[in-house]
Enzyme design. Structure first.
Site, PDB file in Angstrom:
ATOM      1  N   ASP A  89      -3.051 -14.634 -21.295  1.00 41.25           N
ATOM      2  CA  ASP A  89      -2.286 -15.885 -21.266  1.00 41.25           C
ATOM      3  C   ASP A  89      -0.845 -15.541 -20.931  1.00 41.25           C
ATOM      4  O   ASP A  89      -0.415 -14.389 -21.047  1.00 41.25           O
ATOM      5  CB  ASP A  89      -2.366 -16.598 -22.614  1.00 41.25           C
ATOM      6  N   CYS A 113      -5.444 -19.637 -20.223  1.00 43.14           N
ATOM      7  CA  CYS A 113      -4.254 -20.424 -19.888  1.00 43.14           C
ATOM      8  C   CYS A 113      -4.698 -21.505 -18.924  1.00 43.14           C
ATOM      9  O   CYS A 113      -5.218 -21.189 -17.846  1.00 43.14           O
ATOM     10  CB  CYS A 113      -3.197 -19.527 -19.239  1.00 43.14           C
ATOM     11  N   CYS A 133      -3.774 -27.397 -23.387  1.00 49.65           N
ATOM     12  CA  CYS A 133      -3.031 -26.138 -23.280  1.00 49.65           C
ATOM     13  C   CYS A 133      -3.485 -25.270 -24.442  1.00 49.65           C
ATOM     14  O   CYS A 133      -3.609 -25.756 -25.576  1.00 49.65           O
ATOM     15  CB  CYS A 133      -1.527 -26.387 -23.342  1.00 49.65           C
TER      16      CYS A 133
END
Length: 285
Positions: A28, A92, A204
């Site tokens: 990420d 991500c 997210c």
């Protein structure tokens, strides 16, 4: 066994030898991917895990697509050169929406991406109003709108893009309190609605880290939906059916792109998640 911060050129104390396990990378831009890693680890506790986060280019939400693709490929390549990978998870949403084709073309191991959990949210909603809480980049990208058209065309989708919430999640992992007033301000468009979303997609990977605080601010009974459990199940299937035989007996390790004081402060958090060491990863470019 001692646990140490490490620079890329600093030798580490060897981990206690164990049986070789498939090596899985979770990547990420920041620490939000730990929420996905936690779901995978819960289902598959006996893997060799690598967590890599790009604290040099964080956050990705405001970066160009070309930059993100090149950067993610560079980082995954650097990890693969250190540890042959059985599988990689791009934890991500922003990076997943743009970099998966390039990664899958370059590498022969499976690459799993994260997409907003719009499909399950559309099934769960009772009032037909679904909120999508994500970065501004994810909210704007055509891929997100294609998901909505495909899986939630009969729902009213209310989208909120926030970079500030990413920062709040990072700060929480650094030990700072989360401001409920800040969350209320971010969520004000929904809180002012006569009938707000009854189901909210956490689009997210940072946002599940704020689940406790979000439930305090959103109307009672609001469902929060994320992709973590689905990603874990997909990872398990791919490791069984498609992953190469890439294993390591080493201890779990985390990589940052720059050994800053802020990164060093994350070591206790990473240790709680089972990572023995934090090391700077040498990345070209």
């Amino acid at each position: 066994m001692a646990t140490k911060l490490q620079d890329g050129n600093t030798p580490c104390l060897a981990a206690t030898p164990s049986e070789p396990r498939p090596t899985v990378l979770v990547f990420d831009s920041g620490v939000g991917g730990l929420s996905v890693y936690d779901e995978i680890r819960h289902l598959l506790p006996d893997l060799h895990y690598i967590y890599a986060f790009d604290n040099v280019a964080f956050p990705y939400g405001e970066k160009s697509e070309v930059f993100i693709v090149e950067r993610v490929v560079e980082i995954v390549t650097a990890v693969q050169e250190r540890y042959p990978l059985a599988l990689a998870v791009v934890a991500c949403n922003t990076a997943s929406t743009v970099s998966l084709p390039a990664l899958r073309e370059k590498f022969d191991f499976p690459v799993v991406g994260v997409v907003p959990a719009i499909k399950p949210a559309a099934r769960l909603t009772a009032n037909g109003i679904v909120g999508l809480l994500a970065t501004r980049g994810t909210v704007k990208r055509s891929y997100t709108h294609e998901l909505i058209a495909r899986f939630a065309n009969e729902c009213q989708i209310e989208m909120l893009g926030s970079a500030e919430m990413v920062e709040l999640a990072e700060a929480k992992l650094h030990g700072e309190d989360v401001s409920l007033d800040a969350l209320k301000r971010i969520l004000r468009p929904w809180l002012r609605m006569k009938e707000p979303p009854d189901t909210v997609v956490l689009g997210c990977t940072h946002f599940p880290l704020l689940q406790e605080e979000l439930l305090q601010v959103l109307p009672e009974g609001t469902r929060l939906v994320d992709s973590g459990a689905a990603i874990a199940r997909r990872t398990a299937w791919l490791l069984e059916h498609e992953a190469p035989d890439a294993k390591s007996a080493d201890a779990n390790i985390a990589f940052c792109m720059a050994m800053t004081p802020e990164a060093e402060q994350l070591l206790p958090v990473l240790q709680r998640y089972g990572f023995e060491t934090l090391e700077k990863l040498a990345v070209l470019g």
